[in-house]
Design a protein around this motif. Structure first.
Motif, PDB file in Angstrom:
ATOM      1  N   LYS A 195      32.354  57.728  50.845  1.00 33.08           N
ATOM      2  CA  LYS A 195      33.658  58.248  51.213  1.00 33.08           C
ATOM      3  C   LYS A 195      33.640  59.240  52.191  1.00 33.08           C
ATOM      4  O   LYS A 195      33.912  60.241  51.468  1.00 33.08           O
ATOM      5  CB  LYS A 195      34.570  57.799  50.976  1.00 33.08           C
ATOM      6  CG  LYS A 195      36.149  57.676  51.144  1.00 33.08           C
ATOM      7  CD  LYS A 195      36.182  56.351  52.597  1.00 33.08           C
ATOM      8  CE  LYS A 195      37.872  56.595  53.052  1.00 33.08           C
ATOM      9  NZ  LYS A 195      37.955  55.772  54.013  1.00 33.08           N
ATOM     10  N   THR A 211      34.067  46.553  45.760  1.00 33.69           N
ATOM     11  CA  THR A 211      33.396  48.082  45.098  1.00 33.69           C
ATOM     12  C   THR A 211      33.787  48.185  43.376  1.00 33.69           C
ATOM     13  O   THR A 211      34.999  47.654  43.036  1.00 33.69           O
ATOM     14  CB  THR A 211      34.410  48.982  45.273  1.00 33.69           C
ATOM     15  OG1 THR A 211      34.246  49.151  46.876  1.00 33.69           O
ATOM     16  CG2 THR A 211      34.675  50.186  45.014  1.00 33.69           C
ATOM     17  N   GLU A 212      33.389  48.275  42.728  1.00 32.60           N
ATOM     18  CA  GLU A 212      33.327  48.336  40.994  1.00 32.60           C
ATOM     19  C   GLU A 212      34.063  49.773  40.010  1.00 32.60           C
ATOM     20  O   GLU A 212      34.332  49.852  39.149  1.00 32.60           O
ATOM     21  CB  GLU A 212      31.847  47.815  40.510  1.00 32.60           C
ATOM     22  CG  GLU A 212      32.055  46.221  40.904  1.00 32.60           C
ATOM     23  CD  GLU A 212      30.128  46.068  40.324  1.00 32.60           C
ATOM     24  OE1 GLU A 212      30.421  45.034  39.510  1.00 32.60           O
ATOM     25  OE2 GLU A 212      29.359  46.110  41.096  1.00 32.60           O
ATOM     26  N   ASN A 257      29.042  48.489  42.475  1.00 36.98           N
ATOM     27  CA  ASN A 257      28.610  49.031  43.407  1.00 36.98           C
ATOM     28  C   ASN A 257      29.694  50.262  43.179  1.00 36.98           C
ATOM     29  O   ASN A 257      30.855  50.215  42.976  1.00 36.98           O
ATOM     30  CB  ASN A 257      30.252  47.644  44.734  1.00 36.98           C
ATOM     31  CG  ASN A 257      28.709  46.498  44.724  1.00 36.98           C
ATOM     32  OD1 ASN A 257      27.719  46.863  45.011  1.00 36.98           O
ATOM     33  ND2 ASN A 257      28.788  45.531  44.409  1.00 36.98           N
ATOM     34  N   VAL A 276      34.702  53.365  41.012  1.00 37.38           N
ATOM     35  CA  VAL A 276      35.307  54.621  42.733  1.00 37.38           C
ATOM     36  C   VAL A 276      35.065  56.475  42.073  1.00 37.38           C
ATOM     37  O   VAL A 276      35.538  56.814  40.785  1.00 37.38           O
ATOM     38  CB  VAL A 276      36.589  54.810  43.051  1.00 37.38           C
ATOM     39  CG1 VAL A 276      37.267  56.182  43.983  1.00 37.38           C
ATOM     40  CG2 VAL A 276      36.562  53.532  43.822  1.00 37.38           C
ATOM     41  N   LYS A 297      35.688  47.504  51.552  1.00 34.90           N
ATOM     42  CA  LYS A 297      34.642  47.314  49.953  1.00 34.90           C
ATOM     43  C   LYS A 297      35.292  46.716  49.225  1.00 34.90           C
ATOM     44  O   LYS A 297      35.203  47.466  48.168  1.00 34.90           O
ATOM     45  CB  LYS A 297      33.657  47.912  50.157  1.00 34.90           C
ATOM     46  CG  LYS A 297      32.222  47.745  49.162  1.00 34.90           C
ATOM     47  CD  LYS A 297      31.433  48.908  49.199  1.00 34.90           C
ATOM     48  CE  LYS A 297      30.241  47.847  48.260  1.00 34.90           C
ATOM     49  NZ  LYS A 297      29.767  46.561  48.816  1.00 34.90           N
ATOM     50  N   VAL A 340      31.643  53.952  44.987  1.00 41.63           N
ATOM     51  CA  VAL A 340      32.222  54.727  45.838  1.00 41.63           C
ATOM     52  C   VAL A 340      32.454  56.043  46.001  1.00 41.63           C
ATOM     53  O   VAL A 340      32.704  55.925  44.539  1.00 41.63           O
ATOM     54  CB  VAL A 340      33.089  54.296  46.924  1.00 41.63           C
ATOM     55  CG1 VAL A 340      33.266  54.633  47.246  1.00 41.63           C
ATOM     56  CG2 VAL A 340      33.087  52.830  47.396  1.00 41.63           C
ATOM     57  N   ILE A 372      39.520  52.016  51.450  1.00 43.49           N
ATOM     58  CA  ILE A 372      38.373  51.636  50.335  1.00 43.49           C
ATOM     59  C   ILE A 372      37.528  50.579  49.785  1.00 43.49           C
ATOM     60  O   ILE A 372      37.111  49.472  50.262  1.00 43.49           O
ATOM     61  CB  ILE A 372      38.043  52.483  49.179  1.00 43.49           C
ATOM     62  CG1 ILE A 372      37.261  54.277  49.110  1.00 43.49           C
ATOM     63  CG2 ILE A 372      37.021  51.722  48.163  1.00 43.49           C
ATOM     64  CD1 ILE A 372      37.735  54.880  48.222  1.00 43.49           C
ATOM     65  N   LEU A 373      38.790  49.858  49.390  1.00 41.76           N
ATOM     66  CA  LEU A 373      38.995  48.568  48.969  1.00 41.76           C
ATOM     67  C   LEU A 373      39.209  47.373  50.769  1.00 41.76           C
ATOM     68  O   LEU A 373      38.522  45.931  50.317  1.00 41.76           O
ATOM     69  CB  LEU A 373      40.316  48.015  48.204  1.00 41.76           C
ATOM     70  CG  LEU A 373      39.955  48.681  46.821  1.00 41.76           C
ATOM     71  CD1 LEU A 373      41.677  48.026  45.864  1.00 41.76           C
ATOM     72  CD2 LEU A 373      39.024  47.924  46.113  1.00 41.76           C
ATOM     73  N   VAL A 419      38.743  47.905  38.827  1.00 38.38           N
ATOM     74  CA  VAL A 419      38.050  48.926  39.531  1.00 38.38           C
ATOM     75  C   VAL A 419      37.914  50.086  38.950  1.00 38.38           C
ATOM     76  O   VAL A 419      38.614  50.676  37.857  1.00 38.38           O
ATOM     77  CB  VAL A 419      38.439  48.978  41.009  1.00 38.38           C
ATOM     78  CG1 VAL A 419      37.381  50.786  41.564  1.00 38.38           C
ATOM     79  CG2 VAL A 419      38.272  48.668  41.855  1.00 38.38           C
ATOM     80  N   LEU A 441      32.829  54.488  54.721  1.00 34.20           N
ATOM     81  CA  LEU A 441      31.657  53.943  54.149  1.00 34.20           C
ATOM     82  C   LEU A 441      30.106  53.758  54.800  1.00 34.20           C
ATOM     83  O   LEU A 441      30.051  53.070  55.555  1.00 34.20           O
ATOM     84  CB  LEU A 441      31.928  52.555  52.990  1.00 34.20           C
ATOM     85  CG  LEU A 441      32.917  52.826  52.433  1.00 34.20           C
ATOM     86  CD1 LEU A 441      32.442  51.586  51.538  1.00 34.20           C
ATOM     87  CD2 LEU A 441      33.480  54.351  51.671  1.00 34.20           C
TER      88      LEU A 441
END
Length: 318
Positions: A40, A169-170, A296, A172, A166, A298, A162-163, A196, A23
């Motif tokens: 990403k 992450t909230e 947050n 995507v 980070k 992504v 991703i997870l 998420v 990221l």
């Protein structure tokens, strides 16, 4: 039906064959949107897109007798390159059907990875029909770009990445074409952390998934016309559609101008070259059509295979 455990198994299989796409924090996007935005960069993956994980997982799960037969599939370009590359890893013959309007860059790259390329038809339906015809006439194994559990599981490994990198992450943002990518990513993330929010992004001119969700059934568009050629599907896949209904929170539509502007923005400010299909997620973030702040975020850049003459055209229009 693909399950979360299939994605975990795929991750264990395919990771050693892929480049890490860590990221990248975007201070500019974060200030613009009042969020913490991370990119990403799947445009930096081998073959230039996210599709490699899915292709490798499919190839690794082919029976020995099917590997000997060889495979045939169809693609706008990124799936083509991924299948060609993955076939080469396991010494499998691959035949790829690509439409007449396919990117020259993607066609040449697919040939370069060792696939036999057949140029045919005008749209996604044409290339699917031709690929299935070749499978029947030559005894090859047909690989669907959408309707395959191993494919979806392989794509879902990006959600796990991703997870793992980070965990806080909230939100995507993920591009949507036939739906195999977002269905895998959404399942991977939601099964691990249902809090998420998963937001799909489609071009307004190629919004088959959005229309299908609105009508709660598969909808086929008569025509699609978008610069995001990798997302120019007339209808979503049936398996992805079922998964998207369960796991994806929202689909957002972006205009052609918004896609172009996002592509140039990413090049100038993030120093990353993406194709229009890879820029739609950032287009949605910039336009803030999801109405989010202080999160947050992504944004997945799904690919970077773009003809340079198209890039120059977009830049001159700026």
């Amino acid at each position: 039906m693909v399950e979360y455990s299939d994605i975990v198994k795929a991750y264990d299989r395919v990771t050693k064959y892929k480049n890490p796409t860590l990221l990248q924090f975007s201070g500019t996007l974060s200030r613009m949107t009042k969020n913490k935005v991370f990119l990403k960069p799947e445009n930096l993956q081998l073959t230039g897109s996210f599709k490699l994980g899915g292709a490798i997982n499919v190839m690794m799960n082919l029976a020995g007798k099917d590997r000997k037969k060889g495979v045939v599939t169809c693609s706008a370009g990124n799936w083509a390159q991924a299948v060609a590359y993955a076939s080469g890893l396991f010494n499998i013959r691959s035949v790829i059907v690509m439409a007449k309007h396919a990117s020259k860059t993607k066609i040449e790259a697919t040939k370069g990875y060792g696939a036999e390329v057949i140029i045919y038809g005008e749209n996604s339906n044409d290339v699917v029909s031709k690929a299935m015809e070749i499978a029947s006439s030559e005894g090859l194994i047909y690989l669907s770009p959408f309707e395959d559990d191993f494919l979806i599981a392989g794509h879902g490994t990006i959600g796990l990445e991703i997870l793992q990198e980070k965990p806080d992450t909230e939100v995507v943002f993920c591009p949507v074409g036939g739906g195999a990518f977002i269905s895998g990513v959404a399942m991977a993330i939601k099964e691990k952390n249902p809090r998420v929010k998963i937001i799909g992004v489609e071009p307004e001119n190629a919004n088959a998934m959005w229309l299908s969700l609105q009508q709660n059934k598969i909808v086929e568009k008569e025509q699609v016309n978008t610069i995001a050629d990798g997302l120019a599907l007339k209808k979503p896949g049936e398996k992805p559609f079922a998964i998207v209904k369960k796991y994806v929170d929202e689909i957002i539509l972006v205009t052609e101008d918004e896609i172009e502007q996002a592509l140039i923005f990413i090049l100038e400010r993030a120093k990353l070259l993406v194709e229009p299909s890879g820029a739609v997620s950032v287009a949605a973030v910039i336009a803030n059509k999801a109405n989010i702040n202080n999160k947050n975020v992504v944004s997945i850049l799904s690919g970077g295979n773009i003809d340079l003459d198209k890039l120059l055209f977009f830049y001159k229009k700026k």
